[in-house]
Write a protein that holds these residues in place. Sequence first.
Motif, PDB file in Angstrom:
ATOM      1  N   ILE A 108     -52.211   9.671  21.266  1.00  0.00           N
ATOM      2  CA  ILE A 108     -51.383  10.232  20.201  1.00  0.00           C
ATOM      3  C   ILE A 108     -50.100  10.825  20.791  1.00  0.00           C
ATOM      4  O   ILE A 108     -49.011  10.612  20.270  1.00  0.00           O
ATOM      5  CB  ILE A 108     -52.175  11.277  19.385  1.00  0.00           C
ATOM      6  N   PHE A 109     -50.216  11.541  21.912  1.00  0.00           N
ATOM      7  CA  PHE A 109     -49.032  12.124  22.546  1.00  0.00           C
ATOM      8  C   PHE A 109     -48.065  11.032  22.994  1.00  0.00           C
ATOM      9  O   PHE A 109     -46.849  11.151  22.810  1.00  0.00           O
ATOM     10  CB  PHE A 109     -49.442  13.010  23.728  1.00  0.00           C
ATOM     11  N   GLU A 114     -42.966   8.151  22.137  1.00  0.00           N
ATOM     12  CA  GLU A 114     -42.310   6.886  21.803  1.00  0.00           C
ATOM     13  C   GLU A 114     -41.463   7.025  20.534  1.00  0.00           C
ATOM     14  O   GLU A 114     -40.306   6.611  20.497  1.00  0.00           O
ATOM     15  CB  GLU A 114     -43.395   5.817  21.615  1.00  0.00           C
ATOM     16  N   LEU A 115     -42.045   7.633  19.505  1.00  0.00           N
ATOM     17  CA  LEU A 115     -41.335   7.789  18.233  1.00  0.00           C
ATOM     18  C   LEU A 115     -40.125   8.715  18.357  1.00  0.00           C
ATOM     19  O   LEU A 115     -39.062   8.442  17.787  1.00  0.00           O
ATOM     20  CB  LEU A 115     -42.288   8.308  17.156  1.00  0.00           C
ATOM     21  N   ILE A 116     -40.282   9.798  19.096  1.00  0.00           N
ATOM     22  CA  ILE A 116     -39.161  10.736  19.281  1.00  0.00           C
ATOM     23  C   ILE A 116     -38.040  10.075  20.078  1.00  0.00           C
ATOM     24  O   ILE A 116     -36.864  10.175  19.719  1.00  0.00           O
ATOM     25  CB  ILE A 116     -39.633  12.039  19.956  1.00  0.00           C
ATOM     26  N   GLY A 122     -33.689  12.331  17.493  1.00  0.00           N
ATOM     27  CA  GLY A 122     -34.407  13.039  18.554  1.00  0.00           C
ATOM     28  C   GLY A 122     -35.603  13.805  18.037  1.00  0.00           C
ATOM     29  O   GLY A 122     -36.176  14.627  18.745  1.00  0.00           O
ATOM     30  N   TYR A 123     -35.983  13.564  16.794  1.00  0.00           N
ATOM     31  CA  TYR A 123     -37.180  14.163  16.227  1.00  0.00           C
ATOM     32  C   TYR A 123     -37.768  13.206  15.203  1.00  0.00           C
ATOM     33  O   TYR A 123     -37.134  12.223  14.818  1.00  0.00           O
ATOM     34  CB  TYR A 123     -36.900  15.546  15.610  1.00  0.00           C
ATOM     35  N   VAL A 124     -39.000  13.484  14.818  1.00  0.00           N
ATOM     36  CA  VAL A 124     -39.707  12.593  13.897  1.00  0.00           C
ATOM     37  C   VAL A 124     -40.407  13.421  12.830  1.00  0.00           C
ATOM     38  O   VAL A 124     -40.883  14.518  13.100  1.00  0.00           O
ATOM     39  CB  VAL A 124     -40.689  11.693  14.681  1.00  0.00           C
ATOM     40  N   GLY A 181     -41.679  20.220   8.936  1.00  0.00           N
ATOM     41  CA  GLY A 181     -42.333  18.923   8.907  1.00  0.00           C
ATOM     42  C   GLY A 181     -41.790  17.942   9.923  1.00  0.00           C
ATOM     43  O   GLY A 181     -42.228  16.798   9.993  1.00  0.00           O
ATOM     44  N   TYR A 182     -40.820  18.378  10.740  1.00  0.00           N
ATOM     45  CA  TYR A 182     -40.262  17.514  11.775  1.00  0.00           C
ATOM     46  C   TYR A 182     -40.660  18.049  13.147  1.00  0.00           C
ATOM     47  O   TYR A 182     -40.637  19.248  13.386  1.00  0.00           O
ATOM     48  CB  TYR A 182     -38.737  17.446  11.666  1.00  0.00           C
ATOM     49  N   ILE A 183     -40.980  17.127  14.040  1.00  0.00           N
ATOM     50  CA  ILE A 183     -41.473  17.470  15.377  1.00  0.00           C
ATOM     51  C   ILE A 183     -40.521  16.896  16.423  1.00  0.00           C
ATOM     52  O   ILE A 183     -40.032  15.778  16.274  1.00  0.00           O
ATOM     53  CB  ILE A 183     -42.883  16.855  15.608  1.00  0.00           C
ATOM     54  N   THR A 184     -40.304  17.650  17.504  1.00  0.00           N
ATOM     55  CA  THR A 184     -39.528  17.155  18.631  1.00  0.00           C
ATOM     56  C   THR A 184     -40.134  17.702  19.924  1.00  0.00           C
ATOM     57  O   THR A 184     -41.110  18.448  19.893  1.00  0.00           O
ATOM     58  CB  THR A 184     -38.037  17.541  18.507  1.00  0.00           C
TER      59      THR A 184
END
Length: 191
Positions: A108-109, A114-116, A122-124, A181-184
């Motif tokens: 998952i990490f 990869e997505l970021i 620069g965030y997802v 709701g956004y992660i970086t």
Amino acid sequence: MSRLSLDEAQQYFLQIMLNKKVIDQNHFKKIFYGVMNKFNIECHESNYKEYYTNFLKEINQMIRMFNLEIKTSSCETTGLTSFCIIRVCDTGVIGSLSTIYTSVELKIFRKILELIIESDQGYVEYAQLANEIEDMFENISLEATQNNQVIAKPPNNTEIRLIVEKFIQDYWLVEVPNNHGYITLHGRSLI
């Protein structure tokens, strides 16, 4: 001439760093002044940065023989500086993380990284992240079925959320300020 050992204040501070692993700049200042007060060491605001720089430099000189170092990094999102204790020899980060996290958590990490990295901002968004992770595990399950292999049950949305929160608590990820709701990536990830 360099000393052969750390003084009591440095030993105490190093114990705190080993325990916490990551300290943001606000907590660092409180902890640093707390240690100075505990050991009756005068440190004024006017020479704070110079004093803590030399203090950390001396600690780093002593712990370098153990392939450890206290480093700083600034989070691009929050602007906060973080102080981290890290291993300085190249032992393969994911390999080191495998002693702390399960293989599912590491998959998952990797997907989050990869997505970021692939995102323009620069965030997802968490919802996109959860969908991508579910798709990834569906593909893994399909491949396993085709090869007559058994795999563990894929994580559901709640489990994915808990895993993301674990990486946030461990300072690998951070929620984007003013963008719920956004992660970086946290500053620790960049060190």
